[in-house]
Design an enzyme around this catalytic site. Sequence first.
Site, PDB file in Angstrom:
ATOM      1  N   LYS A 243      19.426  62.529  58.364  1.00  0.00           N
ATOM      2  CA  LYS A 243      18.950  63.832  57.892  1.00  0.00           C
ATOM      3  C   LYS A 243      18.341  63.758  56.502  1.00  0.00           C
ATOM      4  CE  LYS A 243      23.785  64.999  56.960  1.00  0.00           C
ATOM      5  NZ  LYS A 243      24.914  65.853  57.401  1.00  0.00           N
TER       6      LYS A 243
ATOM      7  N   LYS B 286      20.137  56.246  39.433  1.00  0.00           N
ATOM      8  CA  LYS B 286      19.141  55.295  38.919  1.00  0.00           C
ATOM      9  C   LYS B 286      18.070  56.019  38.105  1.00  0.00           C
ATOM     10  CE  LYS B 286      15.738  51.831  40.311  1.00  0.00           C
ATOM     11  NZ  LYS B 286      15.223  50.963  41.408  1.00  0.00           N
TER      12      LYS B 286
ATOM     13  N   HIS C 285      63.237  44.988  28.471  1.00  0.00           N
ATOM     14  CA  HIS C 285      62.151  44.005  28.445  1.00  0.00           C
ATOM     15  C   HIS C 285      61.930  43.385  29.821  1.00  0.00           C
ATOM     16  CE1 HIS C 285      61.828  44.581  24.205  1.00  0.00           C
ATOM     17  NE2 HIS C 285      63.019  44.076  23.944  1.00  0.00           N
TER      18      HIS C 285
ATOM     19  N   PHE D 174      66.837  26.556  43.377  1.00  0.00           N
ATOM     20  CA  PHE D 174      67.924  25.574  43.530  1.00  0.00           C
ATOM     21  C   PHE D 174      68.387  25.020  42.184  1.00  0.00           C
ATOM     22  CE2 PHE D 174      64.081  22.831  44.417  1.00  0.00           C
ATOM     23  CZ  PHE D 174      64.136  22.050  43.276  1.00  0.00           C
TER      24      PHE D 174
END
Length: 528
Positions: free
Chosen positions: A69, A140, A281, A477
């Site tokens: 359109k 633009k 913190h 670990f």
Amino acid sequence: MTDLVSIRRALLSVSDKAGLEPLAAALVARGVELVSTGGTATALRALGHAVKDVAELTGSPEMMDGRVKTLHPRVHGGLLALRNNEDHVQAMADNGIGAIDLAVINLYPFAATVAKGAPRDEIIENIDIGGPAMVRSSAKNHDFVAILTSPDQYDDFIAALDANDGATPLALRRKLAAAAFAHTAAYDAAVASWFAFADQQEMFPAVLAVALTRKETLRYGENPHQQAALYLPQGRSYGLAAASQVQGKELSYNNLNDADGALDLIAEWRDAGPACAIIKHANPCGVATGNTLAEAYEKAFQCDPVSAFGGIIAVNQPLDGPTAEAITGIFTEVVIAPDADEDALKIFAGKKNLRLLIADLPDPRRPGLMLKPISGGMLVQSRDNGAVLRDACQVVTQRAPTEAEWADLLFAWTVARHVKSNAIVYANGGATAGVGAGQMSRLDSTRIAARKAIDAAETAGWAQPRTIGSCVASDAFFPFADGLIAASEAGATAIIQPGGSIRDKDVIAAADERGLAMVFTGMRHFRH
């Protein structure tokens, strides 16, 4: 080029009709010709305004269910033509193109269509094509065209017309052009993200489109010489971003950062009994469960009462009077809760600087991506939403944990995943007994956590620290047995850790030698 451009013709095509009535009235009062499409034209006529249909302007009917359109030279020529360029002016005259001085456009509700769970075909139909093209053409050519993309801009725009006898100044058009390109960029990012993540099921697309909208600027960043702002993603906000501030000073960068960690941690007990977390913190300095919220707070506070001063507190249930009374016993920066009763609100009202945030607890297992900038780039990873259940743990020592130890092991493990690495958490009776965070050596974290427990015991006047008879969680670990030995010397009786070290046998042997129970989770939770 003239700085001021008078508005003689305006093109309006908006999905969001908010603010349309006063804007249209302001334009019509100045003799501006209105050109519009579909639903916008209908809305303008209902307000009593004369409107020229785009189809009349272009000489071409809308077609293909409205897909085509406005993609026409008489639209884009009117938006893009340089009015001070003789060739452009002649081309307009030769092709019957009239100048368009103002475009008022917002786009099909793509994000809202996705959010409501619409089927794919409906989502595709809500990808706007003509709208972004007109927005970009107008932006633009901002030397001559003003572009409005949000009802939030209408009041300032009308004020500018009033101040400039129906014209727009260049500075305003430049500002609107910048906003317009940000608008289409965010829209395209939403479309690209949907295609990548929802439609194509990509976790790491070739191009990661991220669009954020500034909610507010902050007083400063981590330090006063740094600047900062809070941005929100597109779509529905949740968690801290959706929190409402009931009272207190404005939130700082550090407040928000710590509060996010507090909310993320307390969300682990979203569907459990009373729980409280105290953050300092970005690290927990005390976490506990209890029969009441006040009891949970007291147990969390006792873990490290020194660090709790000036901290961030999060609870998993509506805040009540007794808990609020206890919290106001020391200086606290921020309190976060899913709600607060009248007694709590009344008590906090006496502490005007204390910030109270009401926030729903997010799903701790939710998916998502985490972004971290590095020099010249960005690291992206999935959220650490992994969880370990008891049945998934492997008992690796001769002695298995008791039922009480299992409860504290899993509690400590839940807290440890929210502590900066290297992370060590002692837990006893559903409360942290000591937290060691962010050390270069896991042994140092183990010793620091034990030292904090001793300090807490001395402050409270206890006969012994709560590490005696405690359970210990390590986010990764133990590379050597020394950390485990230090935990045992502090009084721990059971250990939970991921396992996977080349010295696992040595660590297991050290545990067996001391009669400790130890389980491996097979899942690590580094947090840097």
